[in-house]
Design an enzyme around this catalytic site. Structure first.
Site, mmCIF file in Angstrom:
data_model
loop_
_atom_site.group_PDB
_atom_site.id
_atom_site.type_symbol
_atom_site.label_atom_id
_atom_site.label_comp_id
_atom_site.label_asym_id
_atom_site.label_seq_id
_atom_site.Cartn_x
_atom_site.Cartn_y
_atom_site.Cartn_z
ATOM 1 N N ASN A 27 0.792 -1.049 0.022
ATOM 2 C CA ASN A 27 0.070 -0.027 -0.144
ATOM 3 C C ASN A 27 0.707 1.156 0.036
ATOM 4 O O ASN A 27 1.870 1.239 0.606
ATOM 5 C CB ASN A 27 -0.816 0.194 1.154
ATOM 6 C CG ASN A 27 -0.457 -0.032 2.638
ATOM 7 O OD1 ASN A 27 0.580 -0.727 2.631
ATOM 8 N ND2 ASN A 27 -0.744 0.739 3.497
ATOM 9 N N GLU A 29 0.317 5.118 0.808
ATOM 10 C CA GLU A 29 -0.462 5.983 1.491
ATOM 11 C C GLU A 29 -0.018 7.328 1.535
ATOM 12 O O GLU A 29 1.138 7.482 1.339
ATOM 13 C CB GLU A 29 -0.623 5.809 2.850
ATOM 14 C CG GLU A 29 -1.558 4.189 3.046
ATOM 15 C CD GLU A 29 -2.098 3.950 4.437
ATOM 16 O OE1 GLU A 29 -2.519 4.774 5.040
ATOM 17 O OE2 GLU A 29 -2.306 2.693 4.775
ATOM 18 N N GLU A 40 -3.567 -4.515 -2.917
ATOM 19 C CA GLU A 40 -4.092 -5.502 -3.827
ATOM 20 C C GLU A 40 -4.222 -4.668 -5.189
ATOM 21 O O GLU A 40 -3.825 -5.310 -6.276
ATOM 22 C CB GLU A 40 -5.317 -5.613 -3.313
ATOM 23 C CG GLU A 40 -5.583 -6.318 -1.902
ATOM 24 C CD GLU A 40 -5.791 -5.372 -0.631
ATOM 25 O OE1 GLU A 40 -5.019 -4.369 -0.778
ATOM 26 O OE2 GLU A 40 -6.661 -5.485 0.066
#
Length: 114
Positions: A27, A29, A40
């Protein structure tokens, strides 16, 4: 599988192509949350950018066994409702295994387009 984040919730995703090739993702962020990207989707987009269009499974690893968000479920559904989603916690324990179609019942996909 690499795990990385700028904040507190580490997520890793690894889809597997029928050939056995595994793609990983993390991920990414940002302080402006809408510009963040889940692990994902990073992994799926990475695989798609390299020519893959079918997946047999995706492992999603978080510290507490979190499941894919709605946006990730939608992206996964585009590549097959029978893809297995394996939810793993930070200790490596498999907590759940479900098909994408079970995580996103009534999914809207390419077959629904004219």
């Amino acid at each position: 599988m690499g795990l990385c984040t700028l904040f507190e919730y580490h997520v890793g995703g690894s889809p597997t192509h029928p050939s056995g090739r595994i793609y990983d993702g993390i991920n990414v962020e940002n302080a402006a949350y809408p510009t963040s990207m889940c692990a994902e989707r990073v992994a799926i987009f990475k695989a798609v950018s390299e020519g893959e269009r079918q997946f047999t499974a995706i492992a999603v690893v978080t510290s507490n066994g979190g499941t894919p968000c709605g946006a990730c479920r939608q992206v996964l559904s585009e590549f097959g409702l029978d893809t297995i989603v394996i939810i793993v916690d930070g200790d490596g324990n498999i907590l759940r295994e479900e098909k994408v179609g079970d995580l996103l019942p009534g999914a809207f996909g390419p077959r629904d387009l004219p």
